[in-house]
Structures are given as C-alpha cells and as structure tokens.
Design a protein around this motif. Structure first.
Motif, mmCIF file in Angstrom:
data_model
loop_
_atom_site.group_PDB
_atom_site.id
_atom_site.type_symbol
_atom_site.label_atom_id
_atom_site.label_comp_id
_atom_site.label_asym_id
_atom_site.label_seq_id
_atom_site.Cartn_x
_atom_site.Cartn_y
_atom_site.Cartn_z
ATOM 1 N N PHE A 203 0.854 -1.186 0.000
ATOM 2 C CA PHE A 203 0.000 0.000 0.000
ATOM 3 C C PHE A 203 0.890 1.237 0.000
ATOM 4 C CE2 PHE A 203 -2.644 -3.292 1.951
ATOM 5 C CZ PHE A 203 -3.862 -3.115 1.298
ATOM 6 N N VAL A 204 0.586 2.164 -0.894
ATOM 7 C CA VAL A 204 1.368 3.392 -1.013
ATOM 8 C C VAL A 204 0.426 4.589 -0.897
ATOM 9 C CG1 VAL A 204 2.850 4.786 -2.509
ATOM 10 C CG2 VAL A 204 3.111 2.290 -2.466
ATOM 11 N N THR A 205 0.795 5.539 -0.033
ATOM 12 C CA THR A 205 0.043 6.784 0.114
ATOM 13 C C THR A 205 0.936 7.941 -0.269
ATOM 14 O OG1 THR A 205 -1.236 5.835 1.956
ATOM 15 C CG2 THR A 205 -1.293 8.231 1.679
ATOM 16 N N LEU A 206 0.482 8.755 -1.217
ATOM 17 C CA LEU A 206 1.268 9.877 -1.722
ATOM 18 C C LEU A 206 0.963 11.161 -0.937
ATOM 19 C CD1 LEU A 206 0.965 9.221 -5.570
ATOM 20 C CD2 LEU A 206 2.857 8.642 -4.032
ATOM 21 N N PRO A 207 1.814 12.183 -1.065
ATOM 22 C CA PRO A 207 1.572 13.451 -0.347
ATOM 23 C C PRO A 207 0.240 14.100 -0.704
ATOM 24 C CG PRO A 207 3.813 13.376 -1.205
ATOM 25 C CD PRO A 207 3.112 12.173 -1.761
ATOM 26 N N THR A 208 -0.272 13.815 -1.896
ATOM 27 C CA THR A 208 -1.572 14.356 -2.299
ATOM 28 C C THR A 208 -2.735 13.692 -1.572
ATOM 29 O OG1 THR A 208 -1.723 12.745 -4.099
ATOM 30 C CG2 THR A 208 -0.703 14.885 -4.603
ATOM 31 N N GLY A 209 -2.452 12.582 -0.890
ATOM 32 C CA GLY A 209 -3.505 11.781 -0.272
ATOM 33 C C GLY A 209 -3.954 10.622 -1.124
ATOM 34 N N LYS A 210 -3.499 10.600 -2.389
ATOM 35 C CA LYS A 210 -3.838 9.491 -3.287
ATOM 36 C C LYS A 210 -3.248 8.200 -2.752
ATOM 37 C CE LYS A 210 -5.064 8.069 -7.592
ATOM 38 N NZ LYS A 210 -6.382 8.272 -8.221
ATOM 39 N N ARG A 211 -4.049 7.126 -2.780
ATOM 40 C CA ARG A 211 -3.604 5.832 -2.268
ATOM 41 C C ARG A 211 -3.645 4.780 -3.369
ATOM 42 N NH1 ARG A 211 -4.003 5.023 3.785
ATOM 43 N NH2 ARG A 211 -4.444 7.109 4.649
ATOM 44 N N TYR A 212 -2.645 3.904 -3.321
ATOM 45 C CA TYR A 212 -2.554 2.785 -4.248
ATOM 46 C C TYR A 212 -2.371 1.488 -3.461
ATOM 47 C CZ TYR A 212 -1.743 6.042 -8.127
ATOM 48 O OH TYR A 212 -1.863 7.019 -9.076
ATOM 49 N N ALA A 213 -2.850 0.401 -4.063
ATOM 50 C CA ALA A 213 -2.582 -0.938 -3.546
ATOM 51 C C ALA A 213 -2.005 -1.760 -4.686
ATOM 52 C CB ALA A 213 -3.855 -1.591 -3.014
ATOM 53 N N PHE A 214 -0.732 -2.092 -4.579
ATOM 54 C CA PHE A 214 -0.072 -2.930 -5.582
ATOM 55 C C PHE A 214 -0.203 -4.378 -5.123
ATOM 56 C CE2 PHE A 214 1.744 1.284 -5.915
ATOM 57 C CZ PHE A 214 1.651 1.512 -7.277
ATOM 58 N N ILE A 215 -1.125 -5.109 -5.780
ATOM 59 C CA ILE A 215 -1.565 -6.401 -5.250
ATOM 60 C C ILE A 215 -0.856 -7.595 -5.883
ATOM 61 C CG2 ILE A 215 -3.813 -5.430 -4.645
ATOM 62 C CD1 ILE A 215 -5.020 -7.001 -7.017
ATOM 63 N N GLY A 216 0.189 -7.344 -6.689
ATOM 64 C CA GLY A 216 0.895 -8.470 -7.287
ATOM 65 C C GLY A 216 -0.026 -9.319 -8.125
ATOM 66 N N ASP A 217 0.014 -10.633 -7.920
ATOM 67 C CA ASP A 217 -0.829 -11.557 -8.678
ATOM 68 C C ASP A 217 -2.006 -12.070 -7.857
ATOM 69 O OD1 ASP A 217 0.929 -11.216 -10.719
ATOM 70 O OD2 ASP A 217 1.485 -13.303 -10.937
ATOM 71 N N LEU A 218 -2.424 -11.299 -6.862
ATOM 72 C CA LEU A 218 -3.657 -11.667 -6.171
ATOM 73 C C LEU A 218 -4.760 -11.846 -7.215
ATOM 74 C CD1 LEU A 218 -5.145 -12.044 -3.427
ATOM 75 C CD2 LEU A 218 -5.735 -9.612 -3.591
ATOM 76 N N THR A 219 -4.839 -10.897 -8.142
ATOM 77 C CA THR A 219 -5.599 -11.099 -9.389
ATOM 78 C C THR A 219 -4.686 -10.665 -10.522
ATOM 79 O OG1 THR A 219 -6.593 -8.888 -9.572
ATOM 80 C CG2 THR A 219 -7.737 -10.501 -8.189
ATOM 81 N N TRP A 220 -4.964 -11.140 -11.732
ATOM 82 C CA TRP A 220 -4.142 -10.782 -12.882
ATOM 83 C C TRP A 220 -4.683 -9.565 -13.619
ATOM 84 C CZ3 TRP A 220 -4.086 -16.631 -14.122
ATOM 85 C CH2 TRP A 220 -3.020 -17.241 -13.441
ATOM 86 N N GLN A 221 -5.988 -9.291 -13.464
ATOM 87 C CA GLN A 221 -6.609 -8.175 -14.153
ATOM 88 C C GLN A 221 -7.576 -7.457 -13.208
ATOM 89 O OE1 GLN A 221 -6.246 -7.810 -18.262
ATOM 90 N NE2 GLN A 221 -4.470 -8.156 -16.941
ATOM 91 N N LEU A 222 -7.822 -6.168 -13.496
ATOM 92 C CA LEU A 222 -8.783 -5.414 -12.694
ATOM 93 C C LEU A 222 -10.183 -5.977 -12.819
ATOM 94 C CD1 LEU A 222 -7.751 -1.672 -13.113
ATOM 95 C CD2 LEU A 222 -8.087 -2.904 -10.962
ATOM 96 N N ASP A 223 -10.489 -6.614 -13.952
ATOM 97 C CA ASP A 223 -11.819 -7.221 -14.120
ATOM 98 C C ASP A 223 -12.147 -8.173 -12.975
ATOM 99 O OD1 ASP A 223 -12.877 -6.406 -16.894
ATOM 100 O OD2 ASP A 223 -10.827 -7.021 -17.311
#
Length: 279
Positions: A203-223
């Motif tokens: 999990f990455v939180t940027l100074p803007t407050g934007k958050r990301y979750a880099f989930i690896g291969d938990l799933t292969w696609q956003l679908d």
C-alpha cells in the motif's frame, strides 16, 4: 458464472499516513506478454487477447527509494525459454528498468532495493540487471528456493544480497500484520500468502492523499476485482498455493476498491495515472 459475494465496503477511517512532500511514484513498463482473458478470470472470453504488463514501480522517498518488482530483464528470452512450453507466450520487451534508470540520469545510490511482490519469473527477470538488495520475507524466500516457479529467481539473484524483512506491525486494512517501511505510513507491506507462500501487497500513500494498492498476482486483471471473479478453477489449482487465501484477500481488496487505486501487476490499464520516469 457466479461472482464472489459482495463484501461490506470498508467504512472505517483509513490508516494515518504522513508521506513527505518529496515522495513520488513512477511506473517503469518493461514489456508485455500475451494471454487470453478466459485464462485470467472466470467469465473472460477466449477471443479477448490481453497484453499482460511487466511493469516495475519506483517509490521515491527521502529515506531511500524502492522498486516494487523488476519487470523484464535483458535476458528475458532465456527466462521464457526455461519455462514449460505450455507457459510460454508471445512477448514484447521494451526498455529494462536498468535502462530506464540510466536514461533518466537516476542516482542508483538512492535505491535501497527491489521489493518483490513474489518470486515468479515475470516479476524478477529484471533483477539480473539490478545489483541491489532484494527485499523479501522468509516465506517467499523459502518458496523461491524450492518451488519450480522460483527457478528464474534463483538464477538472477545468485549474487544479490537478500534483505529479509518481517511483518512486525499490527493489523492493516483487514490484513493480520504489516511492515511500515518508512515508519510514516507512506509504504506499508502486508502478507497475502495465497498465490505463493510469501506473496505480499504493498500500500502506497502519496503526499496528495492518493492511495494505491499494488496487489501483485492476487488477481491478474482489474476485471477480477470489478466482477468479483476468481481465476478459473484449473488456473487456481495450477497457479495458487492456497486458493482459499487468495479468495479471502480478494474480498478484502474488493471491500477497499472505493478507497484507493488497485493495481494488479499484469493489468496495463491499472497503471494509468502513474507517471513515467522523466528522461
């Protein structure tokens, strides 16, 4: 196709984070390989050809930078050739992470290492061009040392120092334990042990407050997140060490989907909005 049940959306306050204003995030796409959607998630079409991303992410932080995964390396052709024939796919190699860092004039003295989401070939091929520590937990190091899926990892890291980390922090967003890399909440790693025995989500939180979750291969696609669609049964058996754990963690991430950008490693579109490294 029956989707997974819809979990209750996350309604608690998100964990506090104090990312420094100098912190930045960049994507370093190194290439793609071709897979059909029918193999990626239940309900996918055989005629739907997907370019699976092999993209690294650079987290720049005043306390030292980290790469999340390493993408394709200069020896990717040999790495793919070492796979069982059924696993080989048409691929395109772009610029490696090492080449992109050089082209941008990046100071590698700032780089603390590469944090691997897990040790499969398409996440670690580029390590052969990056002589920096590999950040890995003991569970994944054990998996990589003996499983056939760790063959390329063993080859490309034979001379790399290993930075072994532990999950000494408490629960985080529904996950049982965590590692706060910089002690400011900006980069937090949690165990997601279903795909491999030491897979992680970052999990990455940027100074803007934007958050990301880099989930690896938990799933292969956003679908898979949007449709609540697991991998097809045969792929769950072949690709995951514990499909039940994958399902549980998928539900956790589906519950968080409205609070942050979720980035499966191989979904090209999931990196939209993350800038390239300037050259």
């Amino acid at each position: 196709m029956s989707p997974l049940h819809l979990p209750t959306a996350w309604s608690e306050p998100l964990p506090e984070a104090a990312p420094p204003r100098e912190m930045a995030l960049h994507q370093l796409p190194t290439g793609t390989y071709e897979t059909r959607a029918v193999f990626a998630f239940k309900g996918g079409s055989f005629s739907d050809k997907r370019d699976f991303a092999a993209t690294s992410v650079l987290v720049q932080h005043p306390k030292g930078d980290l790469l999340i995964d390493a993408g394709f390396g200069s020896q990717v052709a040999a790495h793919i050739q070492s796979l069982p024939r059924i696993e080989r796919a048409p691929y395109r190699l772009g610029s490696t992470v090492s080449e992109q860092l050089k082209a941008s004039g990046y100071d590698r003295g700032q780089l603390r290492g590469v944090l691997v989401t897990h040790s499969h070939w398409d996440h670690v091929s580029g390590l052969d061009d990056l002589q920096v520590p590999v950040w890995i937990n003991e569970g994944e190091l054990e998996y990589a040392g003996k499983d056939k899926g760790g063959r390329v990892f063993r080859e490309v890291t034979s001379s790399h120092p290993m930075h072994r980390y532990e999950f000494k922090g408490g629960p985080y967003l529904g996950f049982s334990s965590s590692l706060d890399v910089y002690d400011d909440g900006s980069v937090v790693v949690v165990p997601a042990r279903g795909h491999t025995t030491g897979s992680v989500i970052t999990f990455v939180t940027l100074p803007t407050g934007k958050r990301y979750a880099f989930i690896g291969d938990l799933t292969w696609q956003l679908d898979a997140i949007r449709l609540r669609a697991e991998r097809p049964l045969l792929l769950r058996i072949l690709a995951d060490t514990d499909p039940k754990l994958v399902r549980e963690d998928m539900l956790r991430m589906i519950a968080l989907a409205d609070t942050m950008e979720i980035v499966p490693s191989h979904d090209v579109t999931a990196y939209d909005g993350i800038p390239l490294l300037p050259t």
